[in-house]
Structures are given as structure tokens and as C-alpha cells.
Design an enzyme around this catalytic site. Structure first.
Site, PDB file in Angstrom:
ATOM      1  N   HIS A 357     -19.249  17.167  22.553  1.00 49.54           N
ATOM      2  CA  HIS A 357     -18.410  16.887  23.720  1.00 49.54           C
ATOM      3  C   HIS A 357     -19.008  17.501  24.981  1.00 49.54           C
ATOM      4  CE1 HIS A 357     -16.904  21.051  23.827  1.00 49.54           C
ATOM      5  NE2 HIS A 357     -16.718  20.977  22.516  1.00 49.54           N
ATOM      6  N   CYS A 375     -18.355  23.389  17.695  1.00 52.14           N
ATOM      7  CA  CYS A 375     -18.712  22.080  18.228  1.00 52.14           C
ATOM      8  C   CYS A 375     -20.137  22.091  18.787  1.00 52.14           C
ATOM      9  CB  CYS A 375     -17.736  21.664  19.327  1.00 52.14           C
ATOM     10  SG  CYS A 375     -16.074  21.289  18.712  1.00 52.14           S
TER      11      CYS A 375
END
Length: 450
Positions: A357, A375
Site C-alpha cells: 500500500h 505490510c
């Protein structure tokens, strides 16, 4: 689970080339077929034919019970022709059927209902000119319960009509636990164009996946069918409805994220992408991955922030997605690892909360230090391109984190060796084709020269 609703999935045209690892549960027929149905629903042979005489056979036999509503149900004569066949339900409504070209056999062409009584009247003329008449009644099986299979790309996406990446497995999820996995797997078929060798693998008693031995060849067309109606899947659990889905495999998009280099190399159709938005990414997109740190959660659990190593498959894409540390056990707002934020351009790659992201708050760390909570952080120069170009089924292969992805986490199917994968099938494994076929997409070696 008994349901009145129906799930409708588009049925695509049959594909010419087929590699079906799961055996089909359908039954073929011909003028000399021998038909048998479940329970005591055997064929009614009629009179024994003498020399020069014909014999009329009606399936199922008179007064048969527990007949599968999916058939086979019909009549045939071994000489002469069928004059008329009429199958009606308890209300007198005719059930559709059709004769073969020479009218020596007739088969029902629509599925019957569960727990229903039907009457079949057959008139035929033998080769000797003799007239044959036969009337039978039979009752279809009453299931203890029904189950409906769902053909999915992932828990949030159905397969039908989509285009997916080369890592996409076929997932079939049953809404009831399956007792007879063999019977269920026999009802599942996969047809591909070009031919692709693959196998089913059961993850539990509800979910079974099909994947090729290697990544799909780009451009493959796929049709999957679950022909469960009328099938006993164990302990009186029957299929509620047949379902099918057709989809396509797109171009090969594979990214390899390395925790040591803090870079992510991207390969399209096996060739490395070296420029993105005019920027040189020969060394890979600069990224920041999960930090090598452990914290104790609210319930005493140990939370390891490292990203999982292994082959991840893209699942869902979100323009904005709320992420909170409370989802994995950190609720203390005084913790340096506490957060509750709305994240842009978030692409899910596992069910344990891993995404790649947009991260514009730690650009200083990209390519230099792993600082995330698991992440893959990507800066604004590259995330929009990644978001636009990576679709469900594309591959994100994570390396060198020291923590391995569980095969049951999201679509971790590729974490299993081929031997372990085939061990998860309920059926004997068919031999792998040795000639022909189409070359599958290999996983790029990050250490190799593109």
C-alpha cells in the site's frame, strides 16, 4: 443447508481441449447402455427377449425408491423403436426428454425434484412388429440436508467472468461440511484451453482448491463445474444445485520483494520492468517491509511484525482501507505500535492483514530499513502504477524475512510442494502428460540476470 434461493452462474461454451484432474460424476448413455441408479432404483428389464424378439428396458424399475433426481432416467429398446415416452410428476405435468436419432432410446433432459413421485409410460414397437407397453412409478431420494458449492477466486470475489493472474487457484467452498470428499471431488471438473495439468487439494471439510503444478500459462481459458445435484456427498447430504464458472488468465505479473535488499523487482511475462514513471527500477522498487520486532498483545500473545516469506497471491484491492493495530492485538494507545489509520491504495495479499500500500510517512526508510508492521510499504512514485497493474491472482513473492507464510493464510497454495499438494486430493492422481501442452510460467529467480 436447505435454501429456497438459487445461485445462478453463467455457463460458458465447452472448451475443446481438456485436462480434467477431478473425475466427472456425470453418466453417459447410448442405445446399449446399462443404467443403474442409487438405492433400489435398478432398471426394469421387461420380458426376456426370445430369438427375433425385442426387449424394452425402463429405468428406474417399477416402484423404485431413493432414485437420484439427476438420473439416469429413461427407456430403451434393443430392436424396433420407441413410439411414445411420457414422464409426469405427481401433478400430471410432463417432464422434458428426448429420443436418440433412431428412437431406440429416450432420456430425461431436465433434472427432477428431490422427494417426488413420478410416473413413466412407455410404448414401443419391436422389430417383429409387436407392441410393447410399460408403466412404472418411482420416488426420488429425500435428502437429510443440502449443500451449495461456491466457485470463488477468494473470499470476496467470485470466479465467473473475471480475468485473473497466473497464481490464481480455483477455490470451491461448500456451505455444509462434506463427509464424502471423494464423491464431492468426483463431481468437480476443470476444462482448460490450452491443456493445463493440475490437481485438487482439500484444506478442510468445506474448502477444496485446484491449481496447476506451475503458474498458469498466460491467456488460458478455464471452465470449472460442480455437478453436485443428485449426488450423495455423505450421510444423506446432497448437492442443492449444479454451478459453473468461466474465467481467463491474464498476462503474467510477478513481483519479488526481498527483505534483505528492501527492493521489489517486477516481472511482466518473465521480463523485468526496469522503468516506472520514468524512474529507473533496475534494482527494484524501494520498499519497507515488516520490522524484525516482537511485542506482547492485549491477551498476552506474541506479535511478530515481520512480513511472511512465501508466495502470496493478490486477493482484493481497495482505494482506501481502514487499518488498525487492534485487529492483531495491540490496543494500548501508548504503544509505539498502536495505530488506526485510513490507508490509500491498499492491495490485500493474505488474510493475516498483509497488504502492499501507499506509505508516504516513511519514505526515508524505503530501500534502506524495514519499519512496517508486516505490510509492504511503497512510495507515491510507484504505488499508483502497482495498484493499476496488479490484479487478483497476480503473484507477490516475499523473500528472506525469516517467517514463513502458512498455506492456509489467504491463497498460500503455492507454499505447498507438489507432493504435499497432491497428497491433499481425495482421488488417485492421474499421470502427468509427457507430450504436448503449453509451457507454464516459471517463478523468476531474483538472483538471475533478467
Amino acid at each position: 443447508m436447505l435454501r429456497s434461493g438459487q445461485v445462478r452462474l453463467r455457463v460458458a461454451a465447452a472448451l475443446a481441449l481438456t485436462v480434467a484432474v477431478a473425475l466427472t460424476g456425470a453418466c453417459g448413455s447410448s442405445a446399449d447402455a446399462k443404467w443403474h441408479s442409487p438405492g433400489d432404483a435398478t432398471a426394469s428389464p421387461g420380458a426376456t427377449a426370445g430369438p427375433g424378439e425385442s426387449a424394452l428396458t425402463v429405468t428406474p424399475a417399477a416402484n423404485a425408491k431413493n432414485v437420484s433426481p439427476a438420473g439416469p432416467i429413461g427407456a430403451e429398446i434393443n430392436g424396433g423403436s420407441l413410439t411414445e415416452v411420457k414422464l409426469t410428476n405427481s401433478s400430471g405435468k410432463a417432464v422434458k426428454g428426448e429420443f436418440d436419432a433412431d428412437r431406440r432410446s429416450w432420456q430425461v433432459t431436465e433434472k427432477l425434484g428431490y422427494n417426488k413421485t413420478y410416473t413413466m409410460k412407455v410404448t414401443a414397437t419391436g422389430a417383429d412388429g409387436k407392441t410393447y407397453d410399460q408403466t412404472t412409478k418411482f420416488t426420488t431420494v429425500k435428502p437429510k440436508n443440502l449443500t451449495l458449492p461456491y466457485l470463488r477466486a477468494n473470499y470476496g470475489t467470485m470466479l465467473d467472468g473475471g480475468t485473473f493472474g497466473v497464481g490464481q487457484p480455483i477455490t470451491v467452498w461448500f456451505d455444509e461440511p462434506i463427509k464424502d470428499k471423494k464423491a464431492a471431488e468426483e463431481s468437480l471438473t476443470v476444462k482448460t484451453d490450452p491443456p493445463v495439468y493440475g490437481v485438487w487439494h482439500w484444506f478442510d471439510n468445506r474448502e477444496v482448491h485446484w491449481r496447476p503444478k506451475e503458474y498458469w500459462p498466460a491467456g488460458t481459458k478455464v471452465t470449472v463445474k460442480a455437478s453436485v445435484y443428485g449426488k450423495n456427498l455423505g450421510n444423506g447430504l446432497y448437492g442443492q444445485q449444479d454451478v459453473s464458472a468461466s474465467f481467463k488468465i491474464g498476462a503474467s505479473h510477478i513481483a519479488i520483494a526481498d527483505a534483505k535488499t528492501k527492493r521489489m523487482k517486477v516481472y511482466f511475462d518473465g521480463k523485468q520492468v526496469k522503468k516506472i514513471n520514468g524512474k529507473d527500477v533496475s534494482a527494484g522498487i524501494p520498499i519497507s517491509m515488516g520490522k524484525d520486532q516482537v511485542e506482547t498483545g492485549a491477551n498476552g500473545e506474541k506479535i511478530d511484525f515481520r512480513t511472511y516469506s512465501g508466495v502470496h497471491v493478490v486477493m482484493l484491492k481497495h482505494n482506501e482501507y481502514r487499518m488498525t493495530s487492534a485487529s492483531f492485538g495491540i490496543t494500548d494507545k501508548n504503544s509505539p505500535n498502536y495505530y488506526d489509520s485510513l490507508i490509500k491504495k491498499a492491495v490485500r495479499i493474505s488474510n493475516s492483514g498483509e497488504f502492499f500500500h501507499l506509505a508516504d510517512w516513511n519514505i526515508w526508510a524505503h530501500g534502506k530499513q524495514n519499519t512496517s508492521h508486516g505490510c509492504i510499504n511503497i512510495g507515491p512514485s510507484f504505488i499508483y502504477w502497482m495498484f493499476d497493474n496488479f490484479r487478483p491472482g497476480d503473484v507477490i513473492d516475499v523473500k528472506n524475512t525469516g517467517k514463513q507464510l502458512d498455506p492456509r493464510d489467504g491463497l498460500g497454495d503455492w507454499q505447498l510442494s507438489w507432493k504435499k499438494w497432491t497428497d491433499g486430493s481425495a482421488l488417485p492422481i492421474p499421470p502427468e502428460p509427457t507430450e504436448g501442452g503449453t509451457e507454464a510460467t516459471p517463478t523468476p529467480d531474483p538472483s538471475a540476470t533478467p
